[in-house]
Write an enzyme that holds these catalytic residues in place. Sequence first.
Site, PDB file in Angstrom:
ATOM      1  N   CYS A 142       0.864  -1.180   0.000  1.00  0.00           N
ATOM      2  CA  CYS A 142       0.000   0.000   0.000  1.00  0.00           C
ATOM      3  C   CYS A 142       0.900   1.229   0.000  1.00  0.00           C
ATOM      4  CB  CYS A 142      -0.912  -0.006   1.224  1.00  0.00           C
ATOM      5  SG  CYS A 142      -1.989   1.435   1.261  1.00  0.00           S
ATOM      6  N   GLY A 143       0.797   2.043  -1.032  1.00  0.00           N
ATOM      7  CA  GLY A 143       1.707   3.185  -1.181  1.00  0.00           C
ATOM      8  C   GLY A 143       1.383   4.319  -0.236  1.00  0.00           C
ATOM      9  N   HIS A 144       0.093   4.720  -0.191  1.00  0.00           N
ATOM     10  CA  HIS A 144      -0.228   5.836   0.705  1.00  0.00           C
ATOM     11  C   HIS A 144      -0.021   5.388   2.153  1.00  0.00           C
ATOM     12  CE1 HIS A 144      -4.163   4.178   1.951  1.00  0.00           C
ATOM     13  NE2 HIS A 144      -4.114   5.096   2.891  1.00  0.00           N
TER      14      HIS A 144
ATOM     15  N   ASP B 199     -10.164   6.075  -3.218  1.00  0.00           N
ATOM     16  CA  ASP B 199      -8.943   6.559  -2.587  1.00  0.00           C
ATOM     17  C   ASP B 199      -8.901   8.085  -2.664  1.00  0.00           C
ATOM     18  OD1 ASP B 199      -6.331   6.960  -1.674  1.00  0.00           O
ATOM     19  OD2 ASP B 199      -5.577   5.190  -2.719  1.00  0.00           O
TER      20      ASP B 199
ATOM     21  N   CYS C  55      -3.052   7.249  -4.758  1.00  0.00           N
ATOM     22  CA  CYS C  55      -2.871   5.805  -4.667  1.00  0.00           C
ATOM     23  C   CYS C  55      -1.473   5.394  -5.150  1.00  0.00           C
ATOM     24  CB  CYS C  55      -3.948   5.057  -5.456  1.00  0.00           C
ATOM     25  SG  CYS C  55      -3.944   3.295  -5.094  1.00  0.00           S
ATOM     26  N   GLY C  56      -0.658   4.948  -4.203  1.00  0.00           N
ATOM     27  CA  GLY C  56       0.731   4.609  -4.539  1.00  0.00           C
ATOM     28  C   GLY C  56       0.858   3.395  -5.439  1.00  0.00           C
ATOM     29  N   THR C  57       0.132   2.317  -5.092  1.00  0.00           N
ATOM     30  CA  THR C  57       0.233   1.127  -5.950  1.00  0.00           C
ATOM     31  C   THR C  57      -0.531   1.353  -7.246  1.00  0.00           C
ATOM     32  OG1 THR C  57      -1.601   0.129  -4.708  1.00  0.00           O
ATOM     33  CG2 THR C  57       0.636  -0.520  -4.071  1.00  0.00           C
TER      34      THR C  57
END
Length: 332
Positions: free
Chosen positions: A89-91, A248, A252-254
């Site tokens: 999860c990026g964020h 989101d 969204c990082g991913t």
Amino acid sequence: MRHTFFCIDGHTAGNPVRLVAGGAPLLKGATMSERRQDFLERFDWIRTGLCFEPRGHDMMSGGFLYPPTDPANDIGILFIETSGCLPMCGHGTIGIITFGLEHGLIQPATPGSLRVEVPAGLIEIAYNVEGAKVTSVRITNVPSYVAARGIEIDVEGLGPLTVDVSYGGNYYAIVEPQGAYTGLEAMSASQILTLSPRVREAVRAAFEPVHPLDPTIRGVSHVLWTDVPRGEGADGRNAVFYGDKAIDRSPCGTGTSSRLAHLAGQGKLQVGDRFVHESYIGSQFIGRVEKEITLGDTPAIVPSIEGSAIATGFNTIWIDREDRFWDGFQVT
Ligand code: PYC
């Protein structure tokens, strides 16, 4: 019986992050991927209790810090979210690293950088600090790649769509503007929430991606609607749907990683190119294609994502077995 969890709550670019700083269960496993399986088998009630109502909400996500499984690394992260324990999860990472550093929970071997184990693999972090605050976190993410192109689906209430599936730590159905979808300006948040589960279900019925190196990572979990940007300095806008009822609030990082892989696969981004991604609410992450590699036999890229997070307070949460809603509920 009462279980107590000491949390640092906050957000990354608008999306919630709950760092559970105290109360993590001891997990079995030689990797974070194995620990993720152990958590899901034995402790999923902690995730639902902390993420679902009445202690959480539809967008809630966060994670726990663990000692690394390899002493060459600084720390491990296990993510929790309304939809499950994401491989990456990026964020969440940006928030967890920010709050962890600001509160002395993470002690880097080399100030300014960290090697972090997540269930999807090893990620590298570079961060900036001003005084007591972490002002930015850049993640060099897991290899990201396009898993399928040209999946044709028919979405009730929208019409026919052709979508691709791309991986950036989770598998995304990527919906680009086309006949039935003219862009985000034409869709309200409630339409995104209604249509996205239908897109996800149709894509799942047509194709199940499996990660080339870790078969526990499989299946399309998120839907990413792409569009041109609205804000200054951005290269693209998106709305990412996750869980059962979440858009989101961050870029969204991913999702950004999967979009970078998708754009690179279309020849629209090259190694070294930057792509500023705008979220549904206008917040931004800076994405970059760091390098090209292969994942198994599949062409892939290594993306990076940069953003910042703000802690909003401490939250001591009880899960009390005498509470009728001890392990949370969702209204669907
Ligand atoms: O930032 O990777 C992310 C993410 C996944 C789900 C919500 N945010």
